[in-house]
Scaffold this active site. Structure first.
Site, short mmCIF file in Angstrom:
data_model
loop_
_atom_site.label_atom_id
_atom_site.label_comp_id
_atom_site.label_asym_id
_atom_site.label_seq_id
_atom_site.Cartn_x
_atom_site.Cartn_y
_atom_site.Cartn_z
N LYS A 1 77.45 -8.25 4.73
CA LYS A 1 77.52 -7.14 3.77
C LYS A 1 78.60 -6.15 4.22
O LYS A 1 79.32 -5.57 3.39
CB LYS A 1 76.14 -6.46 3.67
CG LYS A 1 76.07 -5.30 2.70
CD LYS A 1 75.77 -5.75 1.28
CE LYS A 1 76.03 -4.72 0.19
NZ LYS A 1 75.13 -3.58 0.17
N SER B 1 66.49 10.80 -1.05
CA SER B 1 66.17 10.33 -2.41
C SER B 1 67.32 10.62 -3.35
O SER B 1 67.18 11.35 -4.33
CB SER B 1 64.87 10.99 -2.89
OG SER B 1 63.82 10.58 -2.03
N GLY B 2 68.47 10.04 -3.00
CA GLY B 2 69.63 10.11 -3.89
C GLY B 2 69.60 8.93 -4.83
O GLY B 2 68.55 8.59 -5.40
N ALA B 3 70.75 8.28 -4.98
CA ALA B 3 70.88 7.21 -5.96
C ALA B 3 69.91 6.05 -5.68
O ALA B 3 69.03 5.74 -6.47
CB ALA B 3 72.33 6.72 -5.96
N SER C 1 81.59 2.34 -4.13
CA SER C 1 81.08 3.68 -3.82
C SER C 1 82.07 4.52 -3.00
O SER C 1 82.12 5.74 -3.17
CB SER C 1 79.75 3.58 -3.09
OG SER C 1 79.91 2.87 -1.89
N GLU D 1 81.78 6.49 4.27
CA GLU D 1 81.08 5.82 5.39
C GLU D 1 82.05 4.97 6.22
O GLU D 1 81.62 4.05 6.91
CB GLU D 1 79.94 4.95 4.82
CG GLU D 1 78.82 5.75 4.16
CD GLU D 1 77.69 4.87 3.63
OE1 GLU D 1 77.94 4.06 2.72
OE2 GLU D 1 76.56 5.00 4.13
N ASN E 1 85.32 -1.80 -0.61
CA ASN E 1 85.20 -0.34 -0.68
C ASN E 1 86.46 0.35 -0.17
O ASN E 1 87.03 1.21 -0.83
CB ASN E 1 84.00 0.14 0.16
CG ASN E 1 82.69 -0.12 -0.54
OD1 ASN E 1 82.56 -1.11 -1.27
ND2 ASN E 1 81.72 0.73 -0.31
N ASN F 1 81.79 -4.40 2.12
CA ASN F 1 82.13 -2.98 2.05
C ASN F 1 83.42 -2.64 2.79
O ASN F 1 84.16 -1.75 2.39
CB ASN F 1 80.97 -2.13 2.61
CG ASN F 1 79.68 -2.35 1.84
OD1 ASN F 1 78.64 -2.66 2.42
ND2 ASN F 1 79.73 -2.21 0.54
#
Ligand code: NAD
Length: 312
Positions: free
Chosen positions: A185, A8-10, A257, A269, A193, A189
């Site tokens: 997707k 339960s982060g961002a 991110s 990641e 990213n 990233n």
């Protein structure tokens, strides 16, 4: 529906908040003490598309929740998925649906070690979120949350989750080919990213650089080759590059991110994006020099910063 948010982060807080607002019975799970303390004491303070609200929410550590859930949304970073699945085994029943909207590649295989395939729902989200302080988050978006059942016989289950997301204002959409969606997707990233993180710059500036075409074509060609050989997914390189350039114009002066991860001394990641393509290419007997180099450079930066995300 009894729903746990595993991580339960961002993003997890954003999804959990809107699901609870829609009447679902949500429990946030996390192991970050300050965040748990802040939400337990003051409620979750969240800004959704600029509207600030505070809501009482249930939050605890995974080992403190002791009932089987109807559905679990996993929202760790990629490298946290496996440890999270180990720590929530006791709340996964025979019919518990596990929904994975993480960025990156290879998560279905990780989940299959802990959950029956019939209960796994894979997807992607283009909503964005961040943590401003423990217990205080922001969540922005309106784009689709696309998902699909992993077992072809389980479409009804995926449609039920799509309906819940829609009713919660999360724009749930049934994907006819979530493997393609996931690869597309990953291309976003794996270019925006990683390049913004390496070049320490915003998306608009990186995409205005004189060498962007060769970098995009190089990286996307390698993603495309592995997607085809490994998963039978066809990614048209030229079309994907055009899509990325259009998206870059829309997103503009934003640090993705992975840039924020390095700026805050957090592991990235990368091993689930460019690193996953580089690793798969070796197995497939093809070359992925762009992805390998980008991965090496990000790991070098992590080393310089004294953080590590390397996957063994
Ligand atoms: P985050 O780091 O903000 O949140 C992850 C949370 O999981 C943290 O609060 C952490 O404490 C918790 N956690 C990790 N392992 C745990 C464990 N074993 N037990 C208990 N808690 C644990 O990450 P995020 O930004 O919400 O991203 C989650 C995923 O969604 C990533 O794959 C990310 O790439 C993807 N994503 C993020 C965004 C965004 O804007 N934040 C957008 C699209 C996709």
């Amino acid at each position: 529906m009894k729903i746990a948010i595993a991580g339960s982060g961002a993003l997890g807080c954003g999804f959990g908040y809107l699901l609870q607002k829609n009447g679902e019975d949500v429990t946030l799970l996390d192991n970050w003490d300050d965040h748990i303390q802040a939400i337990s004491t003051n409620g979750l303070r969240i800004s959704v598309n600029g509207n600030e609200e505070t809501k009482d929410m249930k939050i605890c550590k995974p080992n403190e929740l002791n009932e089987e859930m109807d559905a679990i949304f996993v929202f760790t970073k990629s490298m946290g998925l496996k440890p999270m699945m180990k720590s929530i085994a006791h709340i996964i029943g025979k019919n518990t649906k596990v929904i994975c909207l993480l960025n990156g590649l290879g998560h279905l295989k990780t989940l299959e070690a802990y959950v029956e395939k019939k209960n796994i729902i894979m997807g992607t989200t283009v909503w964005t979120a961040g943590i401003d302080a423990p217990g205080i988050t922001h969540f922005n978006g309106q784009g689709p949350v696309e998902l699909q059942n992993s077992d072809p016989d389980e479409k009804e289950a995926a449609l039920e989750i799509v309906a819940i997301l829609k009713n919660s204002g999360l724009n749930g959409v049934y994907s006819e080919d979530v493997t393609y969606t996931t690869w597309r997707k990953a291309c976003v990233n794996g270019t925006m990213n990683s390049l913004c993180a390496l070049l320490d710059s915003t998306i608009d500036k990186v995409f205005s650089s004189s060498t962007i075409d060769s970098m995009l074509t190089g990286i996307v060609s390698e993603f495309s080759a592995v997607a085809e050989l490994q998963d039978g997914v066809t990614l048209d390189v030229e079309e994907t590059v055009m899509y990325l350039k259009d998206l870059a114009v829309k997103v503009g002066a934003h640090y993705p991110s992975m840039h924020q991860d390095l700026a805050n001394n957090r592991p990235t990641e990368i091993d689930y994006l460019n690193g996953a393509v580089a690793k798969a290419s070796i197995k497939l007997g093809i070359q992925a020099p762009f992805c390998q180099k980008v991965t090496d450079l990000i790991h070098a930066k992590e080393d310089i910063l004294g953080i590590s995300s390397a996957v063994n």
